[in-house]
Design a protein around this motif. Sequence first.
Motif, PDB file in Angstrom:
ATOM      1  N   PRO A  24       0.828  -1.210   0.000  1.00  0.00           N
ATOM      2  CA  PRO A  24       0.000   0.000   0.000  1.00  0.00           C
ATOM      3  C   PRO A  24       0.861   1.259   0.000  1.00  0.00           C
ATOM      4  O   PRO A  24       2.050   1.200   0.305  1.00  0.00           O
ATOM      5  N   SER A  25       0.242   2.366  -0.332  1.00  0.00           N
ATOM      6  CA  SER A  25       0.987   3.620  -0.439  1.00  0.00           C
ATOM      7  C   SER A  25       1.578   4.058   0.897  1.00  0.00           C
ATOM      8  O   SER A  25       2.519   4.835   0.938  1.00  0.00           O
ATOM      9  N   ASP A  26       1.030   3.534   2.012  1.00  0.00           N
ATOM     10  CA  ASP A  26       1.567   3.890   3.331  1.00  0.00           C
ATOM     11  C   ASP A  26       2.466   2.793   3.903  1.00  0.00           C
ATOM     12  O   ASP A  26       2.688   2.725   5.113  1.00  0.00           O
ATOM     13  N   ALA A  27       3.004   1.927   3.040  1.00  0.00           N
ATOM     14  CA  ALA A  27       3.905   0.868   3.492  1.00  0.00           C
ATOM     15  C   ALA A  27       5.087   1.491   4.242  1.00  0.00           C
ATOM     16  O   ALA A  27       5.604   2.537   3.847  1.00  0.00           O
ATOM     17  N   ALA A  28       5.475   0.841   5.338  1.00  0.00           N
ATOM     18  CA  ALA A  28       6.541   1.391   6.179  1.00  0.00           C
ATOM     19  C   ALA A  28       7.882   1.435   5.442  1.00  0.00           C
ATOM     20  O   ALA A  28       8.650   2.375   5.596  1.00  0.00           O
TER      21      ALA A  28
END
Length: 83
Positions: A24-28
Amino acid sequence: MTLNKTALTLEVGANETLSATVEPSDAADKSVQYSSSDSTIATVTPVQGKVTGVKAGSTTITVTTVNGQTATCEVTVTEPSGG
């Protein structure tokens, strides 16, 4: 994860940079590692994804995320047309 291209044709000596989109675009951690299945045909920089044609033939560039997702791009290298 996706690559901006699934197939690429380059002349010997030419280069092009592949771009990976990690979901996802908020992957760490969005870092990826590029590799070539045959570096005698085409090389790729491990972090930037810059593909360079070495000699005529075909190879596969694979990009892998830190959590093991992969995407591939089929690369065909051709002899320069100018001769």
